[in-house]
Design an enzyme around this catalytic site. Structure first.
Site: not given
Ligand code: NAD
Ligand code: 0WE
Length: 256
Positions: A13, A19-20, A64, A92, A156, A163, A192, A194, A196
């Site tokens: 991820g 990235s987290i 992937d 991921i 969301y 989730k 956070i 990022t 995503a």
């Molecule tokens: P990020 O975009 O840095 O990480 C998401 C990762 O998912 C990326 O590295 C992407 O390449 C990977 N990914 C997507 N499709 C994939 C696939 N088919 N195969 C392999 N990898 C794939 O964003 P992030 O915010 O660091 O997200 C990491 C995790 O934290 C996610 O599960 C997200 O739901 C969770 N999360 C994020 C937040 C936030 O606000 N950013 C809050 C709570 C939880």
């Molecule tokens: O898990 C997530 C985001 C995950 C995510 C983000 C994207 C953006 C780009 C999954 N799929 C995609 N597809 C894309 O094309 N979070 C916890 C961050 C997040 O996403 C939101 C949130 C929060 C918080 C979307 C709507 C409302 C709140």
């Protein structure tokens, strides 16, 4: 002596330095863990490779998670290079952008399937391959989730449903793998900035909302999430499995 001296881990991820998963990798490395990294597709390799190199990673592999052959190949290489595995970090998630724009009601069958395949099923697919390599070791599997799994967070949508499946998967996997000494837990992180969350409309408002309502009156950082990841990956949490731990400045406890 670091908390993870002699431990080997794999991080799924990392997309970039925001990235987290990257914050977690740095924290685990600092405590002595040797890490392998995967990237989702060729486009991300040029971002991930320099980061992984900076931590001296020997294994940097494409994976992937919707492709069973790629998952299998990753664990074959982990087996031959590491011999065993102690830590698996799953960070991921993916849903079609259109499915995070309007309402949940409109979610197509394909959109639902994709979100669940990438964001929920992948944990089970990875855990199944990791388990034999964790045999007889203090194995720890961890994943990232979000509050939208349990309460409705506007837009969301299908990610919240995925989730919820992920969090239930954590409990079922913890029950299946507990007898082997392998623990499975999730961290529910507050919002956070990022990759995503970059394209999410209204994300800034969400950060302000948390700042106003959360007990700590602020948002959390990826480094704070990484601190809890270190606890879950290490023996500090040896009696903890099947849990969802909140790192959200306390936001989730508020009723009003
Ligand atoms: P990020 O975009 O840095 O990480 C998401 C990762 O998912 C990326 O590295 C992407 O390449 C990977 N990914 C997507 N499709 C994939 C696939 N088919 N195969 C392999 N990898 C794939 O964003 P992030 O915010 O660091 O997200 C990491 C995790 O934290 C996610 O599960 C997200 O739901 C969770 N999360 C994020 C937040 C936030 O606000 N950013 C809050 C709570 C939880
Ligand atoms: O898990 C997530 C985001 C995950 C995510 C983000 C994207 C953006 C780009 C999954 N799929 C995609 N597809 C894309 O094309 N979070 C916890 C961050 C997040 O996403 C939101 C949130 C929060 C918080 C979307 C709507 C409302 C709140």
């Amino acid at each position: 002596m670091g908390l993870l001296e002699g431990r080997k881990g794999i991080i799924f991820g990392v997309a970039n330095e925001k990235s987290i998963a990257w914050a977690i990798a740095q924290k685990l490395h600092k405590e002595g863990a040797e890490l392998a990294f995967t990237f989702a597709g060729e486009a991300l390799e040029k971002r991930v490779r320099p980061l992984a190199d900076s931590l001296g990673a020997k294994l940097i592999l494409q994976c992937d998670v919707t492709k069973d052959d790629q998952i299998q190949s990753v664990f074959e290489q982990v087996q031959s290079s590491f011999g065993y595995l102690d830590i698996l970090v799953h960070a991921i998630a993916f849903a079609n952008k259109e499915d995070l724009k309007t309402d949940f009601l409109s979610t197509s069958r394909d959109g639902f399937r994709l979100a669940h395949d990438v964001s929920a099923y992948s944990l089970t697919a990875l855990a199944r391959q990791a388990a034999p390599l964790m045999q007889g070791r203090p194995g720890s599997i961890l994943t990232l989730t979000y509050y939208g799994a349990e309460k409705v967070v506007p837009r969301y949508n299908v990610m919240g449903v995925a989730k919820a499946a992920l969090e239930a998967s954590v409990r079922y996997l913890a029950a299946d793998l507990g007898p082997k000494g392998i623990r499975v837990n999730a961290i529910s992180a507050g919002p956070i900035r990022t990759l995503a969350s970059a394209g999410i409309s209204g994300f800034m408002e969400m950060l302000h909302y948390v700042e106003a309502k959360a007990p700590l009156r602020r948002n959390v950082t990826a480094e704070e999430v990484a601190g809890t990841a270190l606890y879950l990956a290490s023996d500090l949490s040896s009696g903890v499995t099947g849990e969802v731990i909140y790192v959200d400045a306390g936001y989730n406890i508020m009723g009003m």
